[in-house]
Design an enzyme around this catalytic site. Structure first.
Site, PDB file in Angstrom:
ATOM      1  N   GLY A 170       0.824  -1.201   0.000  1.00 55.37           N
ATOM      2  CA  GLY A 170       0.000   0.000   0.000  1.00 55.37           C
ATOM      3  C   GLY A 170       0.858   1.250   0.000  1.00 55.37           C
ATOM      4  O   GLY A 170       0.543   2.239  -0.660  1.00 55.37           O
ATOM      5  N   THR A 171       1.955   1.197   0.758  1.00 52.24           N
ATOM      6  CA  THR A 171       2.870   2.339   0.811  1.00 52.24           C
ATOM      7  C   THR A 171       3.441   2.631  -0.570  1.00 52.24           C
ATOM      8  O   THR A 171       3.475   3.785  -1.014  1.00 52.24           O
ATOM      9  CB  THR A 171       3.998   2.054   1.822  1.00 52.24           C
ATOM     10  OG1 THR A 171       3.425   2.052   3.134  1.00 52.24           O
ATOM     11  CG2 THR A 171       5.092   3.095   1.760  1.00 52.24           C
ATOM     12  N   GLN A 203      -7.834   1.755   4.711  1.00 59.13           N
ATOM     13  CA  GLN A 203      -8.558   1.291   5.894  1.00 59.13           C
ATOM     14  C   GLN A 203      -9.968   0.806   5.597  1.00 59.13           C
ATOM     15  O   GLN A 203     -10.600   0.190   6.456  1.00 59.13           O
ATOM     16  CB  GLN A 203      -8.604   2.387   6.969  1.00 59.13           C
ATOM     17  CG  GLN A 203      -7.298   2.572   7.710  1.00 59.13           C
ATOM     18  CD  GLN A 203      -6.769   1.293   8.355  1.00 59.13           C
ATOM     19  OE1 GLN A 203      -7.515   0.356   8.656  1.00 59.13           O
ATOM     20  NE2 GLN A 203      -5.467   1.242   8.560  1.00 59.13           N
ATOM     21  N   SER A 233      -4.309  -1.566   0.144  1.00 55.93           N
ATOM     22  CA  SER A 233      -3.302  -2.530   0.573  1.00 55.93           C
ATOM     23  C   SER A 233      -3.990  -3.849   0.913  1.00 55.93           C
ATOM     24  O   SER A 233      -4.901  -3.887   1.730  1.00 55.93           O
ATOM     25  CB  SER A 233      -2.599  -1.964   1.809  1.00 55.93           C
ATOM     26  OG  SER A 233      -1.737  -2.934   2.348  1.00 55.93           O
ATOM     27  N   HIS A 264      -3.127  -6.597   2.539  1.00 61.92           N
ATOM     28  CA  HIS A 264      -3.071  -7.236   3.860  1.00 61.92           C
ATOM     29  C   HIS A 264      -4.012  -6.572   4.870  1.00 61.92           C
ATOM     30  O   HIS A 264      -4.265  -7.122   5.938  1.00 61.92           O
ATOM     31  CB  HIS A 264      -1.638  -7.312   4.392  1.00 61.92           C
ATOM     32  CG  HIS A 264      -1.066  -6.007   4.856  1.00 61.92           C
ATOM     33  ND1 HIS A 264      -1.214  -5.552   6.129  1.00 61.92           N
ATOM     34  CD2 HIS A 264      -0.343  -5.081   4.198  1.00 61.92           C
ATOM     35  CE1 HIS A 264      -0.593  -4.385   6.246  1.00 61.92           C
ATOM     36  NE2 HIS A 264      -0.062  -4.072   5.079  1.00 61.92           N
ATOM     37  N   CYS A 288       5.977   7.028  22.913  1.00 67.75           N
ATOM     38  CA  CYS A 288       6.927   6.045  23.410  1.00 67.75           C
ATOM     39  C   CYS A 288       6.771   4.702  22.697  1.00 67.75           C
ATOM     40  O   CYS A 288       7.646   3.854  22.743  1.00 67.75           O
ATOM     41  CB  CYS A 288       6.723   5.857  24.905  1.00 67.75           C
ATOM     42  SG  CYS A 288       4.992   5.793  25.334  1.00 67.75           S
TER      43      CYS A 288
END
Lengths: 380, 81
Positions: free
Chosen positions: A72-73, A181, A198, A200, A324
């Site tokens: 997808g990227t 999405q 994408s 997957h 984080c």
């Protein structure tokens, strides 16, 4: 490891059983080079074109508009930069929302470094772009491309794609719609010029993305020439992966109407219950205009990484936009752009088949997990 | 800058990662009088978003965020109740 509830479908949907079956079969019969002229090659070619037709139909495209990429990227990178390259004489201004996937924003940075200009349209507290603000940005004299996602990958909020598409058409600007999405879960909105997705994310294997370029949209790959995939995508096609991706999309689409209502009701339950059972929580994103399977919330005074670790120990695979837990020191650009709490963030995204019992178990475990973390931090 | 109100209390959360600056703010806001301003010095980028978000959730007022010369911000919050 005991019972684990997988709640990270927005990162990747588990392989659909029909995709697995198709993949195993296609590895045996679809391995040859689809560009060659002998029997095995013609077979691979046939499988590839069959898959292309099926994917095109599911996404509302023509088969010759659909190219397969390696992710997808990659589809986004090629789609953004290829459309800008094809329209470089029309204009080098790129308009996008502040909450796009990082692949869009990174392609935009590259475009900027190459001398182009980029305008980023902000979002409201729920993560939605204002169609009027987006339209105003698109209306500039030298806009080469506009990009907008169907739904946000971190908070689930749906974007006003149809409205923005109408405005883009009026101003003669192509619109790239990132449907990563929602493809396979919701119908694709009308009006795109370039569509990316994408496999997957819809239960296909990793390694397959979709780049669809509407007939009449100027497009020119910025990469070295290659004959594959109508010159839009370089390299040998992953035929078995593509066949499996098509099988998954077919299966997901067939189940979508029923499954999205079921998952959406579970998301509603999480959205409603979490603030009732956990103090100092902000449930994020649009409660109604949202992807059916995604819900995000932030817990005040809680370290996101600790929360993920504790939930993992309790048997829940979830994700977070807290800094984080990301690969960078910055919190999620989506949460920042929305102006919502970035620490203590949890994204629950339900895969196909996620059960009410798993959601109930999550809701049973969460209050105590959050309470213990707050206690350890000296807050509760 | 002349309009920046002198804070009644300054919390030094420089070098501290979120949620620690927010925890410090929540603990210490009650030490200042009503309508007084408390300043949080922080350099975790998350604090830049999270202090105003905390104000919205807790119905206090985010007055402004001012860049510090050494990096980070002084984030001013007015105690509302």
């Amino acid at each position: 490891m005991g019972l684990v509830a997988y709640f990270d479908a927005a990162s990747t949907e588990p392989l659909h059983p029909q995709a697995r079956e198709a993949l195993l079969a296609a590895i045996d019969v679809g391995w040859a080079d689809p560009a060659r002229l002998y029997g095995q090659a013609r077979r691979a070619h046939l499988l590839l074109e069959q898959a292309r037709t099926e994917v095109a139909e599911a996404l509302g495209a023509r088969p010759d508009e659909v190219s397969f990429t390696s992710s997808g990227t990659q589809a986004v990178h090629l789609g953004v930069l290829g459309t800008l390259h094809g329209r470089r004489r029309a204009g080098r201004h790129l308009v996008t929302s502040a909450v796009e996937h990082s692949s869009v924003l990174h392609a935009a940075s590259l475009h900027e470094r190459g001398g182009g200009t980029v305008e980023i349209v902000g979002v409201d507290l729920r993560g939605r772009v204002d169609p009027a603000a987006f339209t105003a940005a698109v209306a500039g004299p030298d806009t080469g491309l506009a990009c907008l996602q169907t739904a946000n990958h971190e908070v689930g909020t749906l974007q006003p794609v149809a409205e923005v598409a109408a405005a883009c058409r009026e101003h003669g600007v192509p619109l790239l719609v990132d449907a990563a999405q929602t493809a396979g879960r919701l119908p694709i909105p009308e009006g795109w010029s370039v569509l990316t997705a994408s496999a997957h994310k819809w239960g296909g294997p990793a390694g397959v993305g979709v780049l669809a370029v509407r007939k009449g949209t100027r497009f020119r790959s910025f990469l070295p020439e290659d004959e594959r995939e109508r010159r839009r995508v370089p390299g040998f096609e992953n035929v078995p992966g593509i066949v499996a991706a098509a099988a998954a999309l077919r299966a997901m689409t067939a189940e979508a109407a029923r499954e999205r209502d079921r998952l959406s009701a579970l998301v509603d339950k999480i959205r409603r219950t979490v603030p009732e059972i956990v103090p100092d929580v902000e449930v994020i994103g649009d409660p109604v205009e949202r992807a059916p399977h995604i819900v995000t919330f932030s817990c005040l005074y809680v370290d996101g990484e600790v929360l993920l670790t504790e939930l993992d120990k309790a048997g829940f695979a979830v994700s977070s936009g807290s800094s984080c837990t990301a690969s960078t020191l910055r919190p999620s650009h989506v949460l920042e752009a929305m102006g919502v709490l970035t620490h203590g963030n949890v994204r629950v995204s339900l895969p196909r088949g996620a059960s009410a019992a798993e959601v109930d178990r999550f809701l049973a475990v969460l209050p105590d997990v959050v309470h213990r973390i707050r206690q350890d931090a000296g807050v509760a | 800058m002349t309009e920046v109100i002198q804070p009644a209390l300054t919390i030094d959360a420089l070098g501290k990662k979120c949620p620690i600056p927010i925890i410090m703010l929540a603990e210490q806001i009650n030490y200042v009088p009503l309508n007084a301003v408390i300043a949080v010095l922080a350099d975790d980028p998350a604090a830049f978003t999270d202090v105003p978000a905390w104000c919205r959730l807790k119905s206090h007022r985010h007055v402004g965020s001012y860049e510090l010369p050494q990096g980070g911000w002084s984030i001013h919050v007015r105690r509302n109740y």
